[in-house]
Scaffold this motif. Structure first.
Motif, short mmCIF file in Angstrom:
data_model
loop_
_atom_site.label_atom_id
_atom_site.label_comp_id
_atom_site.label_asym_id
_atom_site.label_seq_id
_atom_site.Cartn_x
_atom_site.Cartn_y
_atom_site.Cartn_z
N ARG A 221 -6.17 1.71 10.36
CA ARG A 221 -5.35 2.84 10.81
C ARG A 221 -5.59 4.03 9.87
O ARG A 221 -4.76 4.35 9.03
CB ARG A 221 -3.88 2.45 10.84
CG ARG A 221 -3.57 1.31 11.81
CD ARG A 221 -2.13 0.89 11.76
NE ARG A 221 -1.87 -0.30 12.56
CZ ARG A 221 -1.42 -0.28 13.81
NH1 ARG A 221 -1.18 0.89 14.40
NH2 ARG A 221 -1.19 -1.41 14.46
N ASP B 272 1.67 9.76 9.79
CA ASP B 272 0.32 10.30 9.84
C ASP B 272 0.43 11.81 9.81
O ASP B 272 1.43 12.34 9.28
CB ASP B 272 -0.43 9.77 11.08
CG ASP B 272 0.27 10.06 12.39
OD1 ASP B 272 1.14 10.96 12.44
OD2 ASP B 272 -0.04 9.39 13.39
N ALA C 99 0.88 5.10 16.61
CA ALA C 99 -0.30 5.03 17.47
C ALA C 99 0.02 5.29 18.93
O ALA C 99 -0.90 5.30 19.76
CB ALA C 99 -0.96 3.66 17.32
#
Length: 230
Positions: A41, A60, A91
């Protein structure tokens, strides 16, 4: 029995979404501080649960997610870990159906919106989009007055600029960590082996996420903020 405070700005305002999170966990459960621990990731930074491989909090460049435990469990023999839900949220992976974890509140924030997904194990998960203002969530519903720490401190956080939230958090330690109103907590007298271990603050902009964390000097003990960025 973690705690999260969120400030959602007015629509089209220049301010970011702001977040303060306190992690409660069994000190004997191995973990790693905020970092890039997941090779599959790229770009994800989080607080790793070494035992199950998931995350309590992760971010993120566009989103942050954090998971809080709450009561409830599904009718399955061995519930799966909740920590993968944080990584999947970043995600864009939908929640599994059916869910086979213990109960949770999952906070997801981008620069445009904040939502809290709640699961009690006995009904479909509910999703609440948070409107402008200051909100708190712990082991019950968002802004739930039945939660003693929310009833005691939500107004104080709402009246403070988020840059001063660590001062508000410090002021909450005037109550004992075993008190129901405590945010920096020792949950052992309540039947749980968890204590507050970590504080995180985040600013979520449309073009990026800044996260800073601080490991407490001892489980359930407050000290000078000393936040670090990973």
């Amino acid at each position: 029995m973690c705690t999260v405070v969120i400030r959602v700005p007015q629509p089209n305002a220049p301010e970011p979404v702001r977040l303060l999170a306190v992690r409660d966990e069994d000190p004997a459960r191995p973990w790693r501080p905020l970092g890039a621990w997941w090779e599959d990731r790229p770009g994800v930074r989080g607080v790793l649960d070494e035992q199950a491989g998931g995350a309590w909090l992760a971010a993120d460049d566009r989103k942050i997610a954090v998971l809080l435990n709450r009561a409830g469990f599904p009718d399955v023999p061995v519930p799966t870990t909740r920590g993968r839900l944080v990584l999947d949220a970043l995600a864009g992976v939908p929640l599994p159906s059916p869910l086979t974890t213990l109960g949770f509140n999952l906070v997801e924030a981008t620069g445009e919106s904040v939502k809290v997904t709640s699961w009690t194990g006995e009904e479909p998960p509910t999703v609440r989009l948070l409107g402008p203002g200051t909100h708190m969530v712990a082991h019950d519903d968002v802004d739930d007055p039945r939660t003693a720490r929310i009833a005691a401190w939500l107004d104080s956080f709402a009246e403070s600029d988020p840059d001063g939230w660590l001062d508000v958090l410090a002021a909450t330690t005037a109550v004992d960590p075993t008190d129901d109103r405590a945010i920096i907590r020792d949950n052992r007298p309540h039947g749980y082996p968890t204590l507050s271990l970590l504080v995180a603050v985040a600013s979520v902009h449309a073009d990026g996420v800044e996260v800073r964390t601080r490991t407490l000097p001892a489980p359930g003990a407050w000290g000078p903020p000393g936040l670090t960025t990973a």
